[in-house]
Design a protein around this motif. Structure first.
Motif, mmCIF file in Angstrom:
data_model
loop_
_atom_site.group_PDB
_atom_site.id
_atom_site.type_symbol
_atom_site.label_atom_id
_atom_site.label_comp_id
_atom_site.label_asym_id
_atom_site.label_seq_id
_atom_site.Cartn_x
_atom_site.Cartn_y
_atom_site.Cartn_z
ATOM 1 N N PHE A 22 50.581 20.372 8.547
ATOM 2 C CA PHE A 22 51.602 20.189 7.524
ATOM 3 C C PHE A 22 50.974 19.872 6.166
ATOM 4 C CE2 PHE A 22 54.388 17.258 5.172
ATOM 5 C CZ PHE A 22 55.459 18.104 4.942
ATOM 6 N N MET A 23 49.911 19.076 6.169
ATOM 7 C CA MET A 23 49.298 18.646 4.909
ATOM 8 C C MET A 23 48.339 19.693 4.322
ATOM 9 S SD MET A 23 50.620 15.886 3.897
ATOM 10 C CE MET A 23 49.532 15.361 2.602
ATOM 11 N N LEU A 24 48.040 20.742 5.046
ATOM 12 C CA LEU A 24 47.176 21.791 4.501
ATOM 13 C C LEU A 24 47.836 22.424 3.280
ATOM 14 C CD1 LEU A 24 45.664 23.742 7.529
ATOM 15 C CD2 LEU A 24 44.458 22.444 5.789
ATOM 16 N N GLY A 25 47.097 22.518 2.178
ATOM 17 C CA GLY A 25 47.619 23.125 0.970
ATOM 18 C C GLY A 25 48.455 22.186 0.125
ATOM 19 N N ARG A 26 48.559 20.933 0.532
ATOM 20 C CA ARG A 26 49.309 19.946 -0.250
ATOM 21 C C ARG A 26 48.313 19.037 -0.965
ATOM 22 N NH1 ARG A 26 54.652 20.518 1.249
ATOM 23 N NH2 ARG A 26 54.921 21.527 3.253
ATOM 24 N N TYR A 27 48.794 18.358 -2.001
ATOM 25 C CA TYR A 27 47.890 17.618 -2.886
ATOM 26 C C TYR A 27 47.308 16.365 -2.246
ATOM 27 C CZ TYR A 27 45.927 15.711 -7.120
ATOM 28 O OH TYR A 27 45.055 15.213 -8.037
ATOM 29 N N GLY A 28 48.089 15.540 -1.631
ATOM 30 C CA GLY A 28 47.588 14.309 -1.020
ATOM 31 C C GLY A 28 47.612 13.147 -2.007
ATOM 32 N N VAL A 29 46.803 12.125 -1.737
ATOM 33 C CA VAL A 29 46.797 10.906 -2.546
ATOM 34 C C VAL A 29 45.535 10.873 -3.396
ATOM 35 C CG1 VAL A 29 46.853 8.390 -2.453
ATOM 36 C CG2 VAL A 29 48.075 9.699 -0.748
ATOM 37 N N ASP A 30 45.700 10.492 -4.665
ATOM 38 C CA ASP A 30 44.567 10.319 -5.567
ATOM 39 C C ASP A 30 44.687 8.955 -6.241
ATOM 40 O OD1 ASP A 30 46.690 10.742 -7.216
ATOM 41 O OD2 ASP A 30 45.910 12.520 -8.187
ATOM 42 N N GLN A 31 43.898 8.713 -7.304
ATOM 43 C CA GLN A 31 43.910 7.413 -7.968
ATOM 44 C C GLN A 31 45.279 7.110 -8.585
ATOM 45 O OE1 GLN A 31 41.588 9.768 -8.772
ATOM 46 N NE2 GLN A 31 39.684 8.918 -7.968
ATOM 47 N N PHE A 32 45.895 8.103 -9.191
ATOM 48 C CA PHE A 32 47.207 7.891 -9.788
ATOM 49 C C PHE A 32 48.249 7.599 -8.707
ATOM 50 C CE2 PHE A 32 51.051 9.782 -12.044
ATOM 51 C CZ PHE A 32 51.286 8.644 -12.786
ATOM 52 N N CYS A 74 55.659 10.116 -3.453
ATOM 53 C CA CYS A 74 55.791 11.029 -2.307
ATOM 54 C C CYS A 74 55.866 12.479 -2.770
ATOM 55 C CB CYS A 74 57.023 10.670 -1.485
ATOM 56 S SG CYS A 74 56.855 9.133 -0.577
ATOM 57 N N PHE A 75 56.600 12.716 -3.861
ATOM 58 C CA PHE A 75 56.676 14.067 -4.412
ATOM 59 C C PHE A 75 55.279 14.571 -4.784
ATOM 60 C CE2 PHE A 75 56.631 16.415 -8.448
ATOM 61 C CZ PHE A 75 57.183 17.608 -8.015
ATOM 62 N N ARG A 76 54.482 13.709 -5.443
ATOM 63 C CA ARG A 76 53.123 14.108 -5.830
ATOM 64 C C ARG A 76 52.265 14.370 -4.596
ATOM 65 N NH1 ARG A 76 49.559 11.514 -8.037
ATOM 66 N NH2 ARG A 76 48.786 13.039 -9.499
#
Length: 130
Positions: free
Chosen positions: A8-18, A52-54
């Protein structure tokens, strides 16, 4: 189950510093909202939804640009505090002046009277008392 989540998470952005900042800010606002104002709770939930959107977004370029803007702002804030710390540490031996043309901070020794200061960045000259 773990494999399905990974797919599901393939190709999605995930979590970063922001995204981490948004999560921490939303938790703080949620706790403050519980104590003081329901408006803060609403802002906290909006931050959670935006985080969550990001995280689930597929638009990598926009999310990377948002993270880069956040990191640039964070560096400016850290640089400002670093300069103030350095000015305080060297307050007895040096003065800090700003170049009138390029706004670069310049460090000059204290107690020399009026001197002509040459900016190392733009080579402009100006006279200041040290």
């Amino acid at each position: 189950m773990k494999e399905r989540l990974r797919q599901f998470m393939l190709g999605r952005y995930g979590v970063d510093q922001f995204g981490q900042f948004l999560n921490i800010a939303s938790i703080i606002l949620l706790l403050l909202g519980i104590l003081f104002s329901p408006l803060l709770e609403g802002i906290a939930f909006a931050l959670i939804l935006y985080g969550c959107f990001r995280m689930f977004s597929r638009n990598m370029e926009k999310r990377s640009a948002e993270n880069a803007a956040y990191n640039a702002l964070l560096q400016r804030i850290k640089g400002w505090f670093s300069l103030r710390k350095r000015q305080f540490a060297e307050r007895k031996t040096h003065r800090f002046h700003r170049c009138p043309s390029c706004k670069q901070y310049l460090r000059v020794p204290k107690g020399k009277g009026k001197i002509s200061i040459t900016c190392s960045k733009c080579h402009a000259q100006f006279v200041r008392k040290t």
